[in-house]
Design a protein around this motif. Structure first.
Motif, PDB file in Angstrom:
ATOM      1  N   ASP A 202       0.826  -1.203   0.000  1.00  0.00           N
ATOM      2  CA  ASP A 202       0.000   0.000   0.000  1.00  0.00           C
ATOM      3  C   ASP A 202       0.865   1.259   0.000  1.00  0.00           C
ATOM      4  O   ASP A 202       0.449   2.305  -0.507  1.00  0.00           O
ATOM      5  N   VAL A 203       2.043   1.156   0.618  1.00  0.00           N
ATOM      6  CA  VAL A 203       2.961   2.296   0.724  1.00  0.00           C
ATOM      7  C   VAL A 203       4.353   1.843   0.291  1.00  0.00           C
ATOM      8  O   VAL A 203       4.847   0.803   0.741  1.00  0.00           O
ATOM      9  N   LEU A 204       4.982   2.633  -0.573  1.00  0.00           N
ATOM     10  CA  LEU A 204       6.347   2.376  -1.035  1.00  0.00           C
ATOM     11  C   LEU A 204       7.242   3.500  -0.534  1.00  0.00           C
ATOM     12  O   LEU A 204       6.948   4.681  -0.774  1.00  0.00           O
ATOM     13  N   VAL A 205       8.329   3.144   0.163  1.00  0.00           N
ATOM     14  CA  VAL A 205       9.257   4.131   0.717  1.00  0.00           C
ATOM     15  C   VAL A 205      10.624   3.925   0.075  1.00  0.00           C
ATOM     16  O   VAL A 205      11.216   2.848   0.186  1.00  0.00           O
ATOM     17  N   THR A 206      11.113   4.946  -0.609  1.00  0.00           N
ATOM     18  CA  THR A 206      12.460   4.882  -1.185  1.00  0.00           C
ATOM     19  C   THR A 206      13.433   5.548  -0.225  1.00  0.00           C
ATOM     20  O   THR A 206      13.180   6.654   0.263  1.00  0.00           O
ATOM     21  N   LEU A 207      14.537   4.888   0.028  1.00  0.00           N
ATOM     22  CA  LEU A 207      15.520   5.346   1.000  1.00  0.00           C
ATOM     23  C   LEU A 207      16.741   5.902   0.281  1.00  0.00           C
ATOM     24  O   LEU A 207      17.521   5.158  -0.305  1.00  0.00           O
ATOM     25  N   GLY A 208      16.895   7.217   0.317  1.00  0.00           N
ATOM     26  CA  GLY A 208      18.063   7.833  -0.287  1.00  0.00           C
ATOM     27  C   GLY A 208      17.830   8.304  -1.714  1.00  0.00           C
ATOM     28  O   GLY A 208      16.856   7.935  -2.377  1.00  0.00           O
ATOM     29  N   ASN A 209      18.768   9.118  -2.199  1.00  0.00           N
ATOM     30  CA  ASN A 209      18.636   9.737  -3.508  1.00  0.00           C
ATOM     31  C   ASN A 209      18.697   8.744  -4.670  1.00  0.00           C
ATOM     32  O   ASN A 209      17.852   8.808  -5.571  1.00  0.00           O
ATOM     33  N   PRO A 210      19.667   7.799  -4.704  1.00  0.00           N
ATOM     34  CA  PRO A 210      19.748   6.909  -5.864  1.00  0.00           C
ATOM     35  C   PRO A 210      18.498   6.064  -6.079  1.00  0.00           C
ATOM     36  O   PRO A 210      18.003   5.955  -7.205  1.00  0.00           O
ATOM     37  N   SER A 211      17.977   5.470  -5.013  1.00  0.00           N
ATOM     38  CA  SER A 211      16.786   4.638  -5.172  1.00  0.00           C
ATOM     39  C   SER A 211      15.567   5.483  -5.525  1.00  0.00           C
ATOM     40  O   SER A 211      14.704   5.064  -6.299  1.00  0.00           O
ATOM     41  N   THR A 212      15.494   6.691  -4.975  1.00  0.00           N
ATOM     42  CA  THR A 212      14.370   7.578  -5.279  1.00  0.00           C
ATOM     43  C   THR A 212      14.369   7.972  -6.754  1.00  0.00           C
ATOM     44  O   THR A 212      13.342   7.917  -7.433  1.00  0.00           O
ATOM     45  N   ASP A 263       9.055  12.594   8.070  1.00  0.00           N
ATOM     46  CA  ASP A 263       8.649  11.651   7.019  1.00  0.00           C
ATOM     47  C   ASP A 263       8.036  10.396   7.627  1.00  0.00           C
ATOM     48  O   ASP A 263       7.026   9.880   7.132  1.00  0.00           O
ATOM     49  N   LEU A 264       8.620   9.912   8.703  1.00  0.00           N
ATOM     50  CA  LEU A 264       8.111   8.705   9.356  1.00  0.00           C
ATOM     51  C   LEU A 264       6.712   8.933   9.917  1.00  0.00           C
ATOM     52  O   LEU A 264       5.844   8.061   9.836  1.00  0.00           O
ATOM     53  N   ARG A 265       6.482  10.102  10.468  1.00  0.00           N
ATOM     54  CA  ARG A 265       5.149  10.405  11.002  1.00  0.00           C
ATOM     55  C   ARG A 265       4.121  10.478   9.877  1.00  0.00           C
ATOM     56  O   ARG A 265       2.967  10.051  10.054  1.00  0.00           O
ATOM     57  N   ALA A 266       4.527  11.003   8.735  1.00  0.00           N
ATOM     58  CA  ALA A 266       3.619  11.052   7.577  1.00  0.00           C
ATOM     59  C   ALA A 266       3.280   9.650   7.109  1.00  0.00           C
ATOM     60  O   ALA A 266       2.132   9.351   6.745  1.00  0.00           O
ATOM     61  N   ILE A 267       4.264   8.760   7.139  1.00  0.00           N
ATOM     62  CA  ILE A 267       4.039   7.368   6.754  1.00  0.00           C
ATOM     63  C   ILE A 267       3.088   6.692   7.753  1.00  0.00           C
ATOM     64  O   ILE A 267       2.150   5.982   7.361  1.00  0.00           O
ATOM     65  N   ALA A 268       3.332   6.916   9.040  1.00  0.00           N
ATOM     66  CA  ALA A 268       2.477   6.304  10.060  1.00  0.00           C
ATOM     67  C   ALA A 268       1.037   6.793   9.933  1.00  0.00           C
ATOM     68  O   ALA A 268       0.083   6.012  10.133  1.00  0.00           O
ATOM     69  N   LYS A 269       0.843   8.046   9.564  1.00  0.00           N
ATOM     70  CA  LYS A 269      -0.515   8.587   9.403  1.00  0.00           C
ATOM     71  C   LYS A 269      -1.255   7.889   8.267  1.00  0.00           C
ATOM     72  O   LYS A 269      -2.429   7.543   8.395  1.00  0.00           O
ATOM     73  N   VAL A 270      -0.544   7.660   7.155  1.00  0.00           N
ATOM     74  CA  VAL A 270      -1.165   6.980   6.011  1.00  0.00           C
ATOM     75  C   VAL A 270      -1.426   5.516   6.349  1.00  0.00           C
ATOM     76  O   VAL A 270      -2.467   4.950   5.976  1.00  0.00           O
ATOM     77  N   MET A 271      -0.510   4.872   7.066  1.00  0.00           N
ATOM     78  CA  MET A 271      -0.671   3.475   7.424  1.00  0.00           C
ATOM     79  C   MET A 271      -1.830   3.262   8.384  1.00  0.00           C
ATOM     80  O   MET A 271      -2.416   2.175   8.446  1.00  0.00           O
ATOM     81  N   ALA A 272      -2.170   4.298   9.136  1.00  0.00           N
ATOM     82  CA  ALA A 272      -3.254   4.164  10.124  1.00  0.00           C
ATOM     83  C   ALA A 272      -4.631   4.209   9.479  1.00  0.00           C
ATOM     84  O   ALA A 272      -5.635   3.866  10.114  1.00  0.00           O
ATOM     85  N   VAL A 273      -4.678   4.627   8.225  1.00  0.00           N
ATOM     86  CA  VAL A 273      -5.986   4.739   7.543  1.00  0.00           C
ATOM     87  C   VAL A 273      -6.508   3.357   7.176  1.00  0.00           C
ATOM     88  O   VAL A 273      -5.763   2.546   6.640  1.00  0.00           O
TER      89      VAL A 273
END
Length: 273
Positions: A202-212, A263-273
């Motif tokens: 449901d959520v994809l998180v890219t870590l760092g500039n190269p992967s993003t 960023d982590l708090r934004a992710i947690a907010k979306v995951m809580a939906v």
């Protein structure tokens, strides 16, 4: 001024190891951004002169075997990766396909394939750039110092490795932890895209500039791209995606942990939906 004493061999080796240089591939440096020269076409057979036999007959000519086939050009390897990735119906099949894929030269210098860790049924998937030394040894992503920090980061929002799925754009460690070349990234990109499609988070998180930049197709730096929600199209559905700092970067620049926490708090907010 008295000059500092030169380091001995033990101190020099310790410095190299700390810098990530822990393997030597050749006596001379190799420019991996230069296209390899095509090998000359092998001759069918080369005869060597030989002395006549006692019966006055010449023996059969000695045959020099042709050289081995040169590696496929990058364009062919990228096309092969795209075709191969589409054939994997499951994550297990994709892993086996990567184990047998010879189109990326990084496979030849890595200890083992670093495919993934965590729960394939998780709602959230995190993707980094490439394995490091510890990951290359254990065969799992994010198990070194940056991995321990990543565990604390996701733990701060109530997650652990049983609730996330973790992978890298490139599944083989580059020698000495060097930056992967654009060609190596393009060769591996079809596989991580297929991996994302199969996990279907449901959520994809890219870590760092190269992967993003590789996965989300942006040319912005991580300072501008982090914290923004984007749409990632798998071909079957659209996934919410967000970029944040790589844990290794936060180890070098701890002052940015505050932004990472946002960023982590934004992710947690979306995951809580």
């Amino acid at each position: 001024m008295i000059p500092e004493p030169l380091p001995d061999v033990r101190q020099l080796l310790a410095f190299y190891l700390e810098a990530g240089v822990d393997c030597a591939l050749a006596d001379e440096p190799i420019n991996r951004l230069v296209e390899p020269e095509a090998a000359p076409a092998p001759a069918a057979a080369v005869a060597r002169p030989a002395a006549a036999s006692p019966a006055g007959r010449l023996p059969a000519p000695a045959i020099i075997p042709p050289r081995g086939e040169p590696p496929p050009p990058p364009e062919a390897a990228i096309a092969s990766a795209r075709e191969a990735a589409l054939t994997a119906p499951t994550l297990e099949a994709l892993r086996e396909l990567l184990e047998n894929f010879d189109g990326c030269a990084l496979k030849q210098t890595a200890t083992r394939l670093v495919f993934a860790d965590g729960n394939p049924q998780a709602r959230i998937m995190l993707v980094g750039e490439a394995p490091g030394r510890d990951e290359d040894i254990e065969g799992l992503p994010f198990v070194g110092r940056s991995g321990k920090l990543l565990d604390r980061m996701i733990g701060a929002i109530g997650l652990d490795r049983s609730k996330v799925y973790i992978a890298n754009v490139i599944p083989w460690r580059p020698p000495g932890n060097r930056t992967p070349t654009p060609q190596e990234t393009q060769i591996c990109l079809p596989f991580i895209r297929r991996q994302i499609e199969l996990v279907d988070p449901d959520v994809l998180v890219t870590l760092g500039n190269p992967s993003t930049q590789a996965i989300l197709g942006t040319t912005e730096g991580i300072m501008r791209s982090r914290g923004k929600w984007r749409d990632y199209d798998t071909g079957k559905r659209t996934i919410r995606a967000i970029a944040t700092f790589h844990p290794a970067y936060l180890l070098r620049s701890p002052s940015y942990k505050r932004l990472s926490w946002q960023d982590l708090r934004a992710i947690a907010k979306v995951m809580a939906v």
